[in-house]
Design a protein around this motif. Structure first.
Motif, PDB file in Angstrom:
ATOM      1  N   THR A  93      10.906  77.423 -25.363  1.00  0.00           N
ATOM      2  CA  THR A  93      11.708  78.441 -24.848  1.00  0.00           C
ATOM      3  C   THR A  93      11.193  79.503 -23.979  1.00  0.00           C
ATOM      4  OG1 THR A  93      11.278  80.349 -26.607  1.00  0.00           O
ATOM      5  CG2 THR A  93      13.033  78.590 -27.161  1.00  0.00           C
ATOM      6  N   LEU A  94      11.994  80.297 -23.247  1.00  0.00           N
ATOM      7  CA  LEU A  94      11.370  81.262 -22.258  1.00  0.00           C
ATOM      8  C   LEU A  94      10.393  82.239 -22.950  1.00  0.00           C
ATOM      9  CD1 LEU A  94      11.125  82.541 -19.573  1.00  0.00           C
ATOM     10  CD2 LEU A  94      13.480  83.619 -19.783  1.00  0.00           C
ATOM     11  N   ILE A  95      10.858  82.906 -23.984  1.00  0.00           N
ATOM     12  CA  ILE A  95      10.150  83.915 -24.817  1.00  0.00           C
ATOM     13  C   ILE A  95       8.817  83.208 -25.447  1.00  0.00           C
ATOM     14  CG2 ILE A  95      10.423  85.306 -26.771  1.00  0.00           C
ATOM     15  CD1 ILE A  95      13.167  85.879 -25.857  1.00  0.00           C
ATOM     16  N   ASP A  96       8.918  82.086 -26.012  1.00  0.00           N
ATOM     17  CA  ASP A  96       8.016  81.469 -26.237  1.00  0.00           C
ATOM     18  C   ASP A  96       6.653  80.972 -25.171  1.00  0.00           C
ATOM     19  OD1 ASP A  96       8.283  81.410 -29.149  1.00  0.00           O
ATOM     20  OD2 ASP A  96       9.157  79.506 -28.930  1.00  0.00           O
ATOM     21  N   THR A  97       7.145  80.737 -24.168  1.00  0.00           N
ATOM     22  CA  THR A  97       6.392  80.502 -23.066  1.00  0.00           C
ATOM     23  C   THR A  97       5.679  81.708 -22.787  1.00  0.00           C
ATOM     24  OG1 THR A  97       7.815  78.806 -22.286  1.00  0.00           O
ATOM     25  CG2 THR A  97       6.336  79.676 -20.554  1.00  0.00           C
ATOM     26  N   VAL A  98       6.438  82.826 -22.430  1.00  0.00           N
ATOM     27  CA  VAL A  98       5.912  84.078 -21.938  1.00  0.00           C
ATOM     28  C   VAL A  98       4.767  84.677 -23.162  1.00  0.00           C
ATOM     29  CG1 VAL A  98       7.481  84.491 -20.163  1.00  0.00           C
ATOM     30  CG2 VAL A  98       7.722  85.788 -22.430  1.00  0.00           C
ATOM     31  N   LYS A  99       5.303  84.457 -24.394  1.00  0.00           N
ATOM     32  CA  LYS A  99       4.359  85.127 -25.458  1.00  0.00           C
ATOM     33  C   LYS A  99       2.990  84.348 -25.514  1.00  0.00           C
ATOM     34  CE  LYS A  99       7.151  87.494 -28.504  1.00  0.00           C
ATOM     35  NZ  LYS A  99       6.495  88.732 -28.555  1.00  0.00           N
ATOM     36  N   ASN A 100       3.153  83.030 -24.968  1.00  0.00           N
ATOM     37  CA  ASN A 100       1.696  82.235 -25.110  1.00  0.00           C
ATOM     38  C   ASN A 100       1.025  82.645 -24.108  1.00  0.00           C
ATOM     39  OD1 ASN A 100       1.563  79.873 -27.083  1.00  0.00           O
ATOM     40  ND2 ASN A 100       3.598  80.141 -26.936  1.00  0.00           N
ATOM     41  N   LEU A 101       1.631  82.933 -22.566  1.00  0.00           N
ATOM     42  CA  LEU A 101       0.939  83.419 -21.607  1.00  0.00           C
ATOM     43  C   LEU A 101       0.207  84.773 -21.874  1.00  0.00           C
ATOM     44  CD1 LEU A 101       3.314  82.293 -18.984  1.00  0.00           C
ATOM     45  CD2 LEU A 101       1.301  81.140 -19.506  1.00  0.00           C
TER      46      LEU A 101
END
Ligand code: CP
Length: 313
Positions: A93-101
């Motif tokens: 998901t978008l939120i998972d992607t940005v939290k990982n970044l």
């Protein structure tokens, strides 16, 4: 370079919510950044060791490249996430992607997404800065800022100037951001296009609505020509590209009816022979490549103010 007062928010999500004082601060800072950009050695240290990521879910040439160039001139580290070969393709998901970044230590994410509100969603979920590089039909604030910067550079004060925005207003985030920004600075904004490409109630934003480009171009100071967004249309919104060109295309014949010092702008990419003729796109009235150059300076200013200056929060 001295530290300056930063923007009021940690993010740049749109010009609708950007205070006029911050809009003017970005434009003023961009003038200094352009001077740096024009130097033989284009590098200054204020963002040394800051990590900036571009995360584009839609194609881009100008916005993504100019953000990378802007960040590098300010000595930041830049990383591009190629969405097509990232774990987004595995369903992340978008939120998972940005939290990982964020977990990797990112200071700013520059995001383009087909969904209106995507940049805001990211901004609400990470501590770092988020810059909206285009979200659906909603806003493309850095494009409007570079458009307004170019207008000021060419004709000074924006207040009272007539700006005609012509084309696919319905699908245009560039039009929306330009309207918010230009109205804050006191411009007279007219939107022109086929009725099928005109959003309902657009006049509530304080713009004049017209369907006649020949009438509106006569006393315009600027005509900002929008791209016909073929990829966003469900079809059938105008009879044909030839018909569109005949009724709304910016051509040399049309410019003969305009003021001698009219300025023709286009955010790119161009559909030559549709919304603009090649003769105009390459001719003396256009400032299209100046807009691209100014895009680097304006994006330097935004990165500097978000990451280099002090927040007033
Ligand atoms: N004007 C603009 O946003 O261009 P790109 O799609 O190439 O970034």
């Amino acid at each position: 370079m001295n530290k300056v007062k930063g923007l009021i928010s940690k993010d740049l999500l749109g010009l609708r919510e950007l205070p006029e004082s911050d809009l003017n601060l970005i434009l003023k800072t961009a003038t200094s950044m352009k001077e740096i950009f024009m130097r033989p050695i284009r590098r200054v240290p204020p963002l040394l060791a800051k990590n900036i990521i571009t995360l584009f879910y839609e194609p881009s040439t100008r916005t993504r490249t100019s953000f990378h160039m802007a960040a590098k001139m300010l000595s930041a580290n830049t990383t591009n996430i190629a969405v097509s070969s990232s774990s987004v393709k595995k369903g992340e998901t978008l939120i998972d992607t940005v939290k990982n970044l964020e977990a990797m230590g990112v200071d700013a994410i520059i995001i383009r997404h087909k969904m209106a509100g995507a940049a805001r969603l990211v901004a609400e979920n990470i501590k770092g800065s988020v810059i909206n590089a285009g979200d659906g039909f909603n806003e493309h604030p850095t494009q409007a800022l570079l458009d307004i910067f170019t207008m000021q550079e060419k004709k000074g004060e924006i207040e009272g100037k007539k700006v005609v925005i012509v084309g696919d207003i319905l699908h245009s985030r560039v039009a929306r951001s330009n309207i918010w920004g230009l109205k804050k600075l006191g411009a007279k904004v007219t939107v022109v296009g086929p009725p099928t490409l005109m959003p309902k109630d657009i006049e509530k934003l304080g713009v004049h609505v017209s369907y006649n480009i020949d009438k509106e171009i006569k006393d315009a100071d600027f005509v900002n020509v929008l791209r016909i967004q073929l990829e966003r249309q469900e079809g059938g919104l105008f009879p044909s590209l030839e018909e569109y060109h005949k009724l709304f295309g910016i051509t040399s014949a049309r410019l003969k009816k305009a003021k001698k010092d009219i300025i023709v702008m286009h955010p790119g990419p161009l559909n030559r022979g549709v919304e603009i003729s090649s003769e105009v796109a390459d001719g003396p009235y256009n400032v299209i490549l100046d807009q691209v150059t100014n895009g680097v300076a304006v994006r330097m200013a935004i990165l500097f103010l978000l990451l280099g200056g002090k927040f007033r929060r």
